[in-house]
Design a protein around this motif. Structure first.
Motif, PDB file in Angstrom:
ATOM      1  N   ILE A  68       3.390  17.230 -62.300  1.00 43.07           N
ATOM      2  CA  ILE A  68       4.372  18.144 -62.894  1.00 43.07           C
ATOM      3  C   ILE A  68       4.072  19.579 -62.459  1.00 43.07           C
ATOM      4  O   ILE A  68       4.984  20.381 -62.239  1.00 43.07           O
ATOM      5  N   ARG A  69       2.802  19.875 -62.292  1.00 40.88           N
ATOM      6  CA  ARG A  69       2.443  21.223 -61.835  1.00 40.88           C
ATOM      7  C   ARG A  69       2.887  21.424 -60.391  1.00 40.88           C
ATOM      8  O   ARG A  69       3.538  22.401 -60.047  1.00 40.88           O
ATOM      9  N   ARG A  70       2.516  20.467 -59.555  1.00 44.96           N
ATOM     10  CA  ARG A  70       2.868  20.582 -58.132  1.00 44.96           C
ATOM     11  C   ARG A  70       4.370  20.727 -57.927  1.00 44.96           C
ATOM     12  O   ARG A  70       4.830  21.538 -57.134  1.00 44.96           O
ATOM     13  N   LYS A  71       5.101  19.930 -58.681  1.00 45.94           N
ATOM     14  CA  LYS A  71       6.560  19.933 -58.550  1.00 45.94           C
ATOM     15  C   LYS A  71       7.148  21.311 -58.834  1.00 45.94           C
ATOM     16  O   LYS A  71       8.178  21.685 -58.276  1.00 45.94           O
ATOM     17  N   ASN A  72       6.474  22.055 -59.701  1.00 49.60           N
ATOM     18  CA  ASN A  72       7.025  23.343 -60.108  1.00 49.60           C
ATOM     19  C   ASN A  72       6.333  24.558 -59.478  1.00 49.60           C
ATOM     20  O   ASN A  72       6.684  25.697 -59.762  1.00 49.60           O
ATOM     21  N   PHE A  73       5.338  24.297 -58.648  1.00 48.13           N
ATOM     22  CA  PHE A  73       4.614  25.402 -57.993  1.00 48.13           C
ATOM     23  C   PHE A  73       5.552  26.272 -57.150  1.00 48.13           C
ATOM     24  O   PHE A  73       6.465  25.755 -56.500  1.00 48.13           O
ATOM     25  N   ILE A  74       5.234  27.555 -57.111  1.00 47.15           N
ATOM     26  CA  ILE A  74       5.810  28.436 -56.097  1.00 47.15           C
ATOM     27  C   ILE A  74       5.127  28.037 -54.800  1.00 47.15           C
ATOM     28  O   ILE A  74       3.893  27.995 -54.733  1.00 47.15           O
ATOM     29  N   LEU A  78      -5.519  24.001 -55.941  1.00 46.21           N
ATOM     30  CA  LEU A  78      -5.434  22.753 -56.717  1.00 46.21           C
ATOM     31  C   LEU A  78      -6.143  21.624 -55.973  1.00 46.21           C
ATOM     32  O   LEU A  78      -6.983  20.914 -56.548  1.00 46.21           O
ATOM     33  N   ASP A  79      -5.821  21.468 -54.702  1.00 45.16           N
ATOM     34  CA  ASP A  79      -6.458  20.400 -53.919  1.00 45.16           C
ATOM     35  C   ASP A  79      -7.971  20.579 -53.895  1.00 45.16           C
ATOM     36  O   ASP A  79      -8.720  19.613 -54.050  1.00 45.16           O
ATOM     37  N   GLY A  80      -8.403  21.816 -53.710  1.00 45.51           N
ATOM     38  CA  GLY A  80      -9.841  22.096 -53.661  1.00 45.51           C
ATOM     39  C   GLY A  80     -10.523  21.695 -54.962  1.00 45.51           C
ATOM     40  O   GLY A  80     -11.599  21.088 -54.961  1.00 45.51           O
ATOM     41  N   ALA A  81      -9.893  22.011 -56.084  1.00 45.05           N
ATOM     42  CA  ALA A  81     -10.507  21.717 -57.379  1.00 45.05           C
ATOM     43  C   ALA A  81     -10.455  20.220 -57.687  1.00 45.05           C
ATOM     44  O   ALA A  81     -11.403  19.660 -58.247  1.00 45.05           O
ATOM     45  N   LEU A  82      -9.356  19.568 -57.314  1.00 46.70           N
ATOM     46  CA  LEU A  82      -9.258  18.120 -57.561  1.00 46.70           C
ATOM     47  C   LEU A  82     -10.374  17.393 -56.823  1.00 46.70           C
ATOM     48  O   LEU A  82     -11.011  16.487 -57.361  1.00 46.70           O
ATOM     49  N   LYS A  83     -10.601  17.824 -55.610  1.00 44.57           N
ATOM     50  CA  LYS A  83     -11.618  17.182 -54.788  1.00 44.57           C
ATOM     51  C   LYS A  83     -13.020  17.482 -55.345  1.00 44.57           C
ATOM     52  O   LYS A  83     -13.814  16.576 -55.572  1.00 44.57           O
ATOM     53  N   ILE A  98      -6.964  20.314 -66.940  1.00 45.13           N
ATOM     54  CA  ILE A  98      -6.703  21.162 -65.780  1.00 45.13           C
ATOM     55  C   ILE A  98      -5.910  22.396 -66.206  1.00 45.13           C
ATOM     56  O   ILE A  98      -5.165  22.350 -67.191  1.00 45.13           O
ATOM     57  N   SER A  99      -6.122  23.454 -65.473  1.00 48.98           N
ATOM     58  CA  SER A  99      -5.238  24.604 -65.632  1.00 48.98           C
ATOM     59  C   SER A  99      -5.032  25.230 -64.263  1.00 48.98           C
ATOM     60  O   SER A  99      -5.976  25.362 -63.482  1.00 48.98           O
ATOM     61  N   THR A 100      -3.787  25.519 -63.949  1.00 49.77           N
ATOM     62  CA  THR A 100      -3.483  26.231 -62.708  1.00 49.77           C
ATOM     63  C   THR A 100      -2.876  27.553 -63.138  1.00 49.77           C
ATOM     64  O   THR A 100      -1.902  27.579 -63.878  1.00 49.77           O
ATOM     65  N   TYR A 101      -3.507  28.627 -62.703  1.00 49.70           N
ATOM     66  CA  TYR A 101      -3.170  29.908 -63.320  1.00 49.70           C
ATOM     67  C   TYR A 101      -2.938  30.981 -62.268  1.00 49.70           C
ATOM     68  O   TYR A 101      -3.326  30.845 -61.105  1.00 49.70           O
ATOM     69  N   GLY A 104      -5.428  33.838 -58.343  1.00 48.78           N
ATOM     70  CA  GLY A 104      -4.963  32.612 -59.006  1.00 48.78           C
ATOM     71  C   GLY A 104      -5.928  31.507 -58.681  1.00 48.78           C
ATOM     72  O   GLY A 104      -6.927  31.718 -57.989  1.00 48.78           O
ATOM     73  N   GLY A 105      -5.629  30.327 -59.182  1.00 50.55           N
ATOM     74  CA  GLY A 105      -6.508  29.225 -58.842  1.00 50.55           C
ATOM     75  C   GLY A 105      -6.359  28.061 -59.785  1.00 50.55           C
ATOM     76  O   GLY A 105      -5.367  27.953 -60.520  1.00 50.55           O
ATOM     77  N   CYS A 106      -7.366  27.217 -59.742  1.00 49.65           N
ATOM     78  CA  CYS A 106      -7.327  25.999 -60.547  1.00 49.65           C
ATOM     79  C   CYS A 106      -8.701  25.777 -61.184  1.00 49.65           C
ATOM     80  O   CYS A 106      -9.723  25.837 -60.497  1.00 49.65           O
ATOM     81  N   HIS A 107      -8.701  25.568 -62.490  1.00 45.86           N
ATOM     82  CA  HIS A 107      -9.935  25.230 -63.197  1.00 45.86           C
ATOM     83  C   HIS A 107      -9.811  23.811 -63.758  1.00 45.86           C
ATOM     84  O   HIS A 107      -8.767  23.451 -64.313  1.00 45.86           O
ATOM     85  N   ILE A 108     -10.854  23.045 -63.587  1.00 40.62           N
ATOM     86  CA  ILE A 108     -10.866  21.680 -64.110  1.00 40.62           C
ATOM     87  C   ILE A 108     -12.130  21.495 -64.953  1.00 40.62           C
ATOM     88  O   ILE A 108     -13.232  21.835 -64.514  1.00 40.62           O
ATOM     89  N   CYS A 109     -11.923  20.973 -66.142  1.00 39.62           N
ATOM     90  CA  CYS A 109     -13.047  20.792 -67.060  1.00 39.62           C
ATOM     91  C   CYS A 109     -13.137  19.341 -67.478  1.00 39.62           C
ATOM     92  O   CYS A 109     -12.120  18.704 -67.769  1.00 39.62           O
ATOM     93  N   GLU A 110     -14.339  18.827 -67.493  1.00 41.39           N
ATOM     94  CA  GLU A 110     -14.551  17.451 -67.948  1.00 41.39           C
ATOM     95  C   GLU A 110     -15.487  17.504 -69.152  1.00 41.39           C
ATOM     96  O   GLU A 110     -16.545  18.135 -69.093  1.00 41.39           O
ATOM     97  N   VAL A 111     -15.071  16.871 -70.228  1.00 35.68           N
ATOM     98  CA  VAL A 111     -15.867  16.932 -71.457  1.00 35.68           C
ATOM     99  C   VAL A 111     -16.228  15.533 -71.932  1.00 35.68           C
ATOM    100  O   VAL A 111     -15.572  14.545 -71.590  1.00 35.68           O
ATOM    101  N   GLU A 112     -17.263  15.500 -72.732  1.00 32.90           N
ATOM    102  CA  GLU A 112     -17.601  14.263 -73.405  1.00 32.90           C
ATOM    103  C   GLU A 112     -17.781  14.583 -74.875  1.00 32.90           C
ATOM    104  O   GLU A 112     -18.539  15.485 -75.241  1.00 32.90           O
TER     105      GLU A 112
END
Ligand code: FES
Ligand code: FES
Lengths: 791, 155
Positions: A397-403, A427-432, A457-460, A637-645
């Motif tokens: 949904i994010r990719r679809k709406n990206f500038i 986004l690709d960099g952070a996903l990887k 995830i957050s793309t900001y 801008g960029g992408c932050h990804i957080c993984e929690v337990e």
């Protein structure tokens, strides 16, 4: 790239003095004959001052003077930005005297100033001041402040409204909503935070009877701004009689931008008493008086078509100003917030309404990110919720709406024009880097251990490099936001750089030295960066809004351009060549097509020993100053990804992975840039999981008034961070820099909360508010629609 | 007013103090050793950590008179002349400081931590730094620095 040039992780020049205890912070400064100030503060959130009896305090041992609001004969603290409401009326701007005259409006408000030989004596004397208060009901709640019938902070501000502002095309937004396939709605609180720079604020006022000059040493991010505000608006001291020094400053994060009452009080009283006066906040006072951050209550709606394409966004926000208007408070929830609501998306129609309200609480102003974290949190929570409701993948949904990367320059419907970016790349960099694809197996593995694992995830995007003066002027700023840089080349070829920005942790003494040494081709050890003293630096607007390199660095580049242009004329003379043929590279001037060359050092010496010199055409000396006014904001801008337990038994959230891939434009010193991201992310994690500034809703007492009650992130609360930059260059400043100071605090909170919600989603939990404390998480699990299946 | 006497960074120091004077005030105000900082009033932040008779102590939590006769080391006494202590060097190499305000306390705590545990794990380091708050660095590089400093201190 050289070992100390642009792009190298040069170890910091400033570290030696900090590591050996030789830094000089404001409280380390002692002036001959110095006295000490203690400020008696209001114990009530809202009360009339009926009477103040200072007689016993006046005769207390060591006391030099006691002042109350009745004695204070100068101006109030000004607001630096004026917002107009929807109906065109200007915001309500109440007076803000450094000592309260007849009413106190928050716990901690200044009631009396005691000056004594020692701090302890001043404090003892303050206890002897007898103040009669008539208590009044207080309004604390952001959400309720504008409801009719609530206690009024200011008679002029009906229903406590400071302004009722809007931005965007309402009609177009309504029309888009009318034809939406689906609308996702969300209600969010962006809680109030306490900045808590580790160095408490301090101020030393001094007055020289011989020259009539005042000096203020203060914990400031922008000494020239303080000189302007305090000199012109508060104490009416002209600039040439007022020196403001901000020496080493122990962190700011926004809280040390603003002009505070104590700065004016020690300066004013030093002039009256002809004694230097020092005031240093105790941490409890910092909690009660440093401008706080965030504090928004928002409702937002996102309209989508059937494919999940964003059609329109409408947002309504109430922003708490506290009891007064702090220096930049009015612009934070407007031009630093609503203008960011397009985010990284092509949403064609946006309409935002922002109501700013007064309450009986400490003032709220810019805190790391200022408005942009609030916008990002709202958008990224909303987009995640939209994905869930549309049964779409969160990334898709994010990719679809990206500038798209081809769309720049991109004009948003909320005033900003983004110059560059590549959101798919970050986004690709952070996903990887976060192994997003492999997450489900980690979730399953954690589940076997009885843990709930989630990823978010957050793309900001943010707008910083503050700011084009004409643009901000048209939006209500009462100042220009250019920067000044000055280069002094000394006769032996070493260089002093004077910058109007201020370093309070950012490492400018190193980064700017790299920039200058690389450009002029001289050793980094021959470059000294000077900042923080209005008597040394021609002018400056200071450091905030991630502007130092993008704006301050650009001013330095412009000054170096002038140096090089002049030096070329001197070199041309020495080499008997035409200026047009002279080239400058790696610290050497050459003449194209010849073997003639002259080093930078020789040119410098010639400039000051002009024996063989084009004296009829050129002044001697080699020193240049430049002012740089940016053409646009910059847009990191960029992408932050957080993984929690999550531990379902205790509700404790552990961050197991945190990945940030940021586009910050040109990087001069990667080590420093990464450090800035670490620090910003730590504050973002603080907001998401730990920190909250809480007042008692009835009494207005600050319940989180110490480091024992306000939960600051400590070493064992935080993970290691995976950070990387993936930059596109800023297109409109000479460096290509965008800024990095705030990205960590802007991008991270929604990534963390989205991860917590993802972890809880198997139980049907849809929402959790910040900070997601163990208690909140545990309660969410207990009251979840679905129960944890026993393994 | 009582007189206190102690050895600070190898030198004898004495002064008359009010009974309520904290050790940190004595160091900063009487001896001019302003490297030791005050970040709070509830013994939470660790900006004031010094070594008293070889142990890390929050100097805001001790009265000067309680340190009477003690041997105190402050951040000013850690380097060997202009040569940094390996822990200081490690902080510099790993960008373990930004504004520098928490740094003296961090370094004093870190040296104490490594003195008691020559090869601390990351978890032990993070736990050991619990009493020191840094608002700037997010601790990532401080943890790295302490690890590197521990290795360097082993020689
Ligand atoms: S000053 Fe904060 S713990 Fe000592
Ligand atoms: S470096 Fe600023 S508080 Fe730690």
């Amino acid at each position: 790239m050289t070992a100390t040039g642009i792009g190298a992780s040069v170890k910091r020049k400033e570290d030696f003095r900090f590591l050996t205890g030789r830094g000089t912070y404001t409280d380390d400064i002692n002036r001959p004959g110095q006295s000490h100030a203690y400020i008696l503060r209001s114990p009530h959130a809202h009360a009339e001052i009926v009477k103040i009896d200072t007689a016993a305090a006046q005769s207390s041992p060591g006391v030099i003077a006691v002042f109350t609001g009745a004695d204070y004969d100068k101006g109030g603290l000004p607001a630096g930005w004026q917002i107009h409401s929807k109906d065109g009326s200007p915001m309500v701007e109440p007076p803000h005297f450094p000592l309260c005259k007849d009413r106190v409006r928050h716990v901690g408000d200044q009631v009396a100033l005691v000056i004594a030989e020692t701090y302890a004596e001043a404090k003892d004397a303050a206890e002897k001041i007898d103040v009669t208060y008539k208590e009044l009901p207080a309004i604390i709640s952001t959400a309720d402040a504008d409801k009719p019938g609530k206690p009024q902070v200011w008679a002029d501000a009906k229903n406590n409204v400071c302004y009722d502002w809007h931005l965007g095309d309402k009609a177009a937004t309504e029309a888009a909503f009318a034809k939406a396939h689906h609308v996702t709605k969300i209600d969010l609180v962006n809680q109030r935070l306490v900045p808590n720079a580790m160095e408490p604020r301090a101020a030393v006022g001094d007055y020289d009877r011989a020259t009539g000059e005042y000096t203020l040493y203060t914990t400031s991010q922008n000494p020239h701004v303080i000189r302007l505000l305090m000199g012109a608006f508060v104490l009416q001291i002209p600039e040439h009689k007022l020196r403001v020094v901000a020496p080493d400053v122990g962190g700011g994060f926004g809280s040390k931008i603003f002009h505070y009452a104590e700065e004016a009080l020690v300066t004013w009283a030093a002039g009256k008493l002809h004694r230097p006066i020092k005031w240093t906040a105790e941490r409890s006072e910092s909690f009660l008086t440093d401008a706080q951050g965030r504090d928004h209550v928002s409702h937002a709606e996102l309209a989508m078509d059937k494919d999940g394409k964003f059609l329109a966004l409408r947002v309504s926000t109430i922003a708490n100003m506290g009891a007064y208007l702090s220096t930049f408070a009015p612009c934070v929830p407007t031009y630093l917030y609503a203008t960011l609501l397009a985010g990284v998306y092509t949403t064609p129609a946006i309409y935002a309404e922002v109501k700013a309200v007064f309450t009986n609480t400490v003032v709220v102003d810019a805190y790391r990110g200022a408005g942009r974290p609030e916008a990002t949190y709202l958008l990224e929570r909303l987009v995640d919720k939209a994905a869930r409701e549309m049964k779409m993948d969160r990334v898709e949904i994010r990719r679809k709406n990206f500038i798209s990367r081809e769309a720049f320059p991109y004009q948003t419907p909320v005033a900003l024009q983004y110059d560059s970016g590549d959101y798919d790349a970050t986004l690709d960099g952070a996903l990887k880097a976060s192994d997003w694809a492999g997450f489900e197996s980690r979730r399953a593995e954690a589940r076997k251990r009885g843990k709930l694992r989630g990823i978010g995830i957050s793309t900001y995007i943010e707008a910083c490099g503050i700011a084009p003066s004409a643009v901000v002027g048209s939006l209500g700023a009462r100042a220009g936001l250019y920067e000044c840089g000055s280069i002094r080349v000394h006769p032996t070829g070493s260089v002093t750089v004077f910058t109007g920005t201020h370093s309070h942790g950012q490492g400018h003494e190193t980064t700017f030295a790299q920039l200058v040494s690389d450009t002029l081709g001289i050793s980094i050890d021959s470059v000294e960066v000077s900042h923080g003293d209005t008597n040394k630096i021609p002018f400056g607007m200071g450091t905030y809004g991630s502007r130092s390199l993008a704006v301050g660095g650009s001013a330095i580049v412009k000054a170096m351009d002038k140096i090089i242009a002049k030096a070329k004329r001197i070199a041309a003379h020495l080499m008997e060549a035409s200026v047009a043929d002279v080239e400058f590279k790696n610290g050497t001037f050459t003449v194209a097509g010849t073997d003639k060359s002259v080093p930078f050092g020789t040119v410098a010496l010639t400039a000051y020993v002009p024996h063989n010199y084009p004296i009829t055409e050129l002044e001697p000396g080699l020193e240049e100053t430049a002012f740089y006014d940016p053409l646009n904001f910059t847009y990191p801008g960029g992408c932050h990804i957080c993984e929690v337990e999550l531990d379902p038994d205790t509700g404790v959230t552990k961050i197991v992975n945190f990945t940030a891939v940021d586009d910050v434009g040109r990087v001069i010193n990667p080590m420093i840039v990464e450090g800035q991201v670490h620090g910003g992310v730590a504050q973002g994690i603080g907001q998401a999981l730990l920190e909250s500034c809480v007042y008692d809703e009835q009494s207005g007492q600050l319940l989180t008034g110490s480091l024992m009650d306000y939960c600051m992130p400590r070493a064992d609360d935080l993970p290691n961070f995976k950070v990387a930059t993936q930059s596109t260059m800023c297109t409109h400043n000479p460096i290509g820099a965008k800024g990095v100071g705030e990205v960590g605090a802007i991008g991270s909170p929604p990534a963390i909360i989205n991860a917590v919600i993802d972890a809880l989603s198997p139980l049907g939990v849809q929402d959790i508010s910040m900070p997601a404390t163990p208690l909140k998480v545990w309660q969410a699990i207990q009251s979840a629609p679905a129960k944890m299946a026993a393994e | 007013m009582p007189t206190v006497e102690m050895t600070v960074n190898g030198k004898r120091a004495s002064a008359q103090v009010e009974g309520r004077t904290l050790l940190v005030q004595f160091l900063r105000e009487k001896l001019g050793l302003t490297g030791t900082h005050i970040g709070c009033d509830t013994s939470q932040c660790g900006a004031c950590v010094v070594h008293v008779d070889g142990r890390a102590v929050k100097s805001c939590t001790l009265l000067a008179v309680q340190a009477n006769g003690a041997s105190v080391t402050t951040i000013e006494g850690v380097a060997n002349g202009e040569t940094l202590h390996p822990m200081q060097e490690a902080f510099r190499d790993n960008h373990g400081l930004q504004c520098g305000f928490c740094t003296p306390g961090m370094v004093m705590t870190a040296i104490d931590l490594v003195t008691n545990n020559a090869s601390p794990s990351e978890e032990e380091i993070r736990h050991g730094l619990e009493g020191n708050i840094c608002r700037c660095t997010g601790y990532h590089n401080i943890v790295k620095a302490v690890k590197a400093g521990a290795a360097a201190m082993k020689g």
